[in-house]
Design an enzyme around this catalytic site. Structure first.
Site, PDB file in Angstrom:
ATOM      1  N   CYS A  62       7.937  19.318  -3.489  1.00 22.70           N
ATOM      2  CA  CYS A  62       7.370  18.459  -4.542  1.00 22.70           C
ATOM      3  C   CYS A  62       5.982  18.023  -4.122  1.00 22.70           C
ATOM      4  CB  CYS A  62       8.297  17.307  -4.910  1.00 22.70           C
ATOM      5  SG  CYS A  62       8.942  16.295  -3.564  1.00 22.70           S
ATOM      6  N   SER A  63       5.798  16.766  -3.726  1.00 20.96           N
ATOM      7  CA  SER A  63       4.440  16.316  -3.426  1.00 20.96           C
ATOM      8  C   SER A  63       4.446  15.129  -2.470  1.00 20.96           C
ATOM      9  CB  SER A  63       3.724  15.928  -4.716  1.00 20.96           C
ATOM     10  OG  SER A  63       4.470  14.924  -5.383  1.00 20.96           O
ATOM     11  N   CYS A  64       5.432  15.059  -1.561  1.00 20.94           N
ATOM     12  CA  CYS A  64       5.576  13.902  -0.682  1.00 20.94           C
ATOM     13  C   CYS A  64       4.309  13.690   0.142  1.00 20.94           C
ATOM     14  CB  CYS A  64       6.777  14.086   0.243  1.00 20.94           C
ATOM     15  SG  CYS A  64       8.328  14.182  -0.667  1.00 20.94           S
TER      16      CYS A  64
END
Lengths: 106, 94, 196
Positions: free
Chosen positions: C107-109
């Site tokens: 995702c985009s952590c």
């Protein structure tokens, strides 16, 4: 089986595009959506994993075509309906007078 | 739950391809890596994504050689993985 | 990124949902605006730069930072959000032998509470897909050409930790004070796609 978000190691993607002096958000709605999502998670309407799961359930072609915050919008909309917070009609409606939107608006 | 791992332990990641949410990336499935460090204890993401509370279990930084993941590359990739994703392979020789 | 879809339509829909949630009492009026203000006032790459400059000038702090970053950054009155929402921060140090790069492939952590929202390229499919397989290729696109004998480690933020790279202190900076050193550090350097 693996979902479309699981793209680590996939080949065929383009060069990475860097936007110089990028603002934190590119439009007001992105900031609003970001904040809204944080509040919904904080209040326990859903959790972060359910949020990620909702993004991952997007149809692959839609996922790839969507911008980052368009994915967020899809997930938040999905979860608000699934959690019974809003009805599908409420989520789909823009202004109250134009509650019915066609696919052309998507 | 099985014994927790220590730095230097060699592990193999699960090959299972779940239908739902997981935090074991596809590129790191069925691969042999080495435990770098424990990164706390947390309920499995799979459970939380289903709205289940889940029991906290160890999470680790696991280091893989790129060659073992992709068949090429001289770098390493460190992935953060729940204990459920890992099975023991014995201790590294080095 | 956001220009190729009818942005006005989605803006209207977000506004609509927000007002419905206020009407239903799910969120309080004005709460979203306050949250946006908090968001913009909270994390910033300048926090990361301060941490890096301190680590460059204080070897004991550097050790504490690499061992337990959450505790160490509290010495600078910084945090990863605090309270129940505090995520673990893992700081990885570049050396003459090893260079680190951070990604979240799933995702985009990102350590947003500390460093603010991540850049769009960090969240892009291209970066997420490619950097685990070909970090040298990505680094070359960013103008970073490491010697062949420098080992590269990519950190995939696939679970509960968030990552920050501690870049190497540039040559010829002996005379600079902590604030001047901090001014050298970029957000890109904290992700590892720049040297500093």
């Amino acid at each position: 089986m693996s979902r479309i978000n699981d793209i680590g190691g996939m080949v065929g993607f383009s060069a990475v595009v860097v936007e110089p002096d990028e603002p934190p958000f590119h439009a007001d709605w992105e900031a609003h959506l970001h904040a809204l999502n944080a509040l919904l998670i904080r209040q326990g309407v859903y959790n972060r994993d359910e949020f990620r799961d909702a993004i991952e359930r997007m149809p692959p072609a839609e996922y790839l075509a969507a911008s980052y915050y368009e994915r967020w919008f899809a997930a938040v909309s999905t979860l608000l309906v699934e959690k019974g917070v809003l009805t599908p009609d409420e989520v789909a409606g823009g202004q109250d007078a134009t509650a019915q939107r066609g696919p052309a608006d998507e | 739950m099985s014994e927790s791992f220590s730095p230097g332990d060699r592990v193999r990641t699960r090959t299972l391809d779940p239908a739902g949410h997981t935090r074991l990336p596809r590129y790191a499935r069925g691969a042999v890596g080495e435990i770098v460090e424990r990164a706390g204890d947390h309920p499995l993401a799979e459970d939380r994504a289903r709205g289940l509370p889940g029991e906290p279990q160890p999470v680790y930084h696991v280091r893989f050689r790129a060659g073992d993941l992709f068949g090429s590359g001289d770098h390493a990739v460190t992935v953060e993985l729940w204990q459920d994703y890992l099975e023991p392979l014995g201790t590294a020789a080095r | 990124m956001s220009g190729h879809h009818p942005s006005a339509a989605i803006a209207e829909r977000v506004r609509h949902i927000e007002s419905l949630l206020e009407r239903h009492g799910v969120i309080a009026p004005g709460e979203v605006d306050r949250r946006i203000d908090d968001l913009l006032a909270g994390g910033t790459p300048l926090n990361g730069a301060r941490i890096v400059a301190r680590a460059w000038t204080d070897p004991a702090f550097r050790e504490r930072l690499l061992t337990d970053a959450n505790s160490a950054i509290r010495e600078l009155a910084l945090s990863m959000g605090g309270g129940a929402s505090e995520l673990r921060l893992k700081v990885v140090a570049n050396t003459a032998e090893e260079h680190h790069v951070v990604v979240c492939t799933l995702c985009s952590c990102y350590p947003t509470a500390l460093l603010g929202p991540s850049p769009s390229w960090y969240k892009s499919d291209a970066y997420r897909a490619r950097v685990v397989r070909d970090p040298r290729g990505i680094l070359a696109e960013f103008g970073v050409d490491l010697p062949a004998d420098v080992r590269i480690t990519v950190w995939d933020a696939s679970a509960e930790s968030r990552y920050m790279v501690l870049p190497r202190r540039p040559e010829g900076t002996d005379g600079l004070d902590e604030a001047e050193l901090a001014a050298l550090v970029t957000r890109t350097g904290l992700i590892g796609t720049a040297l500093v």
